[in-house]
Design an enzyme around this catalytic site. Sequence first.
Site, PDB file in Angstrom:
ATOM      1  CG  ASP A  38      -1.872   1.173   1.210  1.00  0.00           C
ATOM      2  OD1 ASP A  38      -2.934   1.030   0.555  1.00  0.00           O
ATOM      3  OD2 ASP A  38      -1.574   2.207   1.825  1.00  0.00           O
ATOM      4  CG  ASN A  55      -4.509  11.234  -5.470  1.00  0.00           C
ATOM      5  OD1 ASN A  55      -3.760  11.272  -6.445  1.00  0.00           O
ATOM      6  ND2 ASN A  55      -5.161  10.147  -5.118  1.00  0.00           N
ATOM      7  CG  HIS A 105      -7.228  12.883  -8.546  1.00  0.00           C
ATOM      8  ND1 HIS A 105      -7.367  11.880  -7.631  1.00  0.00           N
ATOM      9  CD2 HIS A 105      -8.046  13.892  -8.123  1.00  0.00           C
ATOM     10  CE1 HIS A 105      -8.242  12.231  -6.708  1.00  0.00           C
ATOM     11  NE2 HIS A 105      -8.676  13.467  -6.984  1.00  0.00           N
ATOM     12  CG  ASP A 158      -4.182   8.654 -12.168  1.00  0.00           C
ATOM     13  OD1 ASP A 158      -4.558   8.100 -11.106  1.00  0.00           O
ATOM     14  OD2 ASP A 158      -4.961   9.217 -12.958  1.00  0.00           O
ATOM     15  CD  GLU A 182      -4.531   4.082  -1.465  1.00  0.00           C
ATOM     16  OE1 GLU A 182      -4.773   4.405  -0.306  1.00  0.00           O
ATOM     17  OE2 GLU A 182      -5.384   4.196  -2.396  1.00  0.00           O
TER      18      GLU A 182
END
Length: 486
Positions: free
Chosen positions: A362, A370, A375, A379, A405
């Site tokens: 994680d 973010n 975002h 990404d 994530e």
Amino acid sequence: MMSVRRSESEEARARALWTRELLNSQPEPECDELVRLTAAICGTPIGLLTLLDERQQWFRASEGLKLGDTPREIAFCVHAIRQPEMLVVKDALMDARFGANPLVVGEPTLRFFAGVGLHTTEGHPLGTLCVIDTTPRILTAEQAQALAVLGRQVSARLELRVQRKMLEEVVKEKEKATAGLRASEELFRAFMNASPFLSYIKDAAGRLLFYNRSFAQRFGVSEYAWLGRTDEQLWSRKLTKSVRTHDLEVMAGGRMVETEEHIRGADGTISSLRSFKFPCHDSAGNVLLAGVAVDVSEEVAHKAELERYHRELEEANDQLRRLAVTDELTGLRNRRAFEERLVMEFSMARRRKRELAVLLLDVDNFKMINDRFGHAAGDEVLRRLGMILRTTVRLPDLPARYGGEEFIVLLPESGEESAMGLARRLMQRVAEEAWENGAVTMSMGMAAMNESLLNGYQLVELADEALYAAKRAGKNRVMVHSGSLT
């Protein structure tokens, strides 16, 4: 037996022709002249050319006397044709055969008769050439010889006349047959030219003997321009070899062969022809090759289009299948693909008593990335982590995006030690990566298979518990779950 029957048939035909020609037509001037010459040479007032059938006698040329038809039984000529030599009756009243003959005791009161038989070349009797008189007389040796010679001349003359008539009939029959053949040929050509199929006939050497209008139009030539031309003169070497192979196969095997040929037309386009070739024979018995070809260019193009469509459809389906099991952002397998593989690997590991481990990862503080950088930046972090996973794991390992994530790695035939080795390599790769918006760290939880687990999902739960333990311990670390589910 066949030759005998054929001979009898020819004789019957000859007799019929003689009867039709000689008894039902006017005598020729030459016959009249020969009869007059005969009478003059023999010194008699009357010369006759008589013809006989089974019932009566005809007078077809005469000099000095006009007689009608007489019954056969009273005819002097019947006796003449029954003997090979000339029949001479010097005085009929003194001859027992003719003394009471109506032609002797009544009109025309015949007393003298001399005649030779007329025969066909096959020896069939026809009648006589004769001289008669109403008074007794004799012939000199020279007169008798002349009568015999003239008799042969008359026979020959009549024979020539019949042969000429027969020849005329043969010519008429030939003309009739020729007209029939011409009509048949015109009908055949009309039928073939009306046909939408390409039709042709070739000899054993591959020369074109016939082709129809559709054939001519397909290749942009006249209906006769290619007659007599060979395959070598018309097609490419490669096509000629293929065509001749099929042609020879048809003529040698005596059976139809279906082929598909691709031929360049007059406009340069390639036509696909489905050709049906079969042997046939001419009137002399020579083996020929006949062919009927159907233009299947549209069908072939449609088939190719269907095949292309099917390929594209298969490719699209493959793409859909890949998309169904692939995470679009990272290019890793998605959760569905991971769980399908997990079920299989867990079952195999338990059945074969092999090791199996799961590493759950994680991204630390991902929401902050973010929120701070957007975002798109988040990404990009996930994409680069996907690349790190793909290039770090072993070939049998399965890295996947588990959600958000979170990432997960399935490690077949790996225990705690090898799983921890992978975790350390991943931690090092992530630490060494040049991140654009500051360092990125990951927390990891690892669990290895043990005998208390009933399925693969429980193995993932153990890894998840270890992951949360790593989070609670301060993040950016790996924790191992070495016990049972809590």
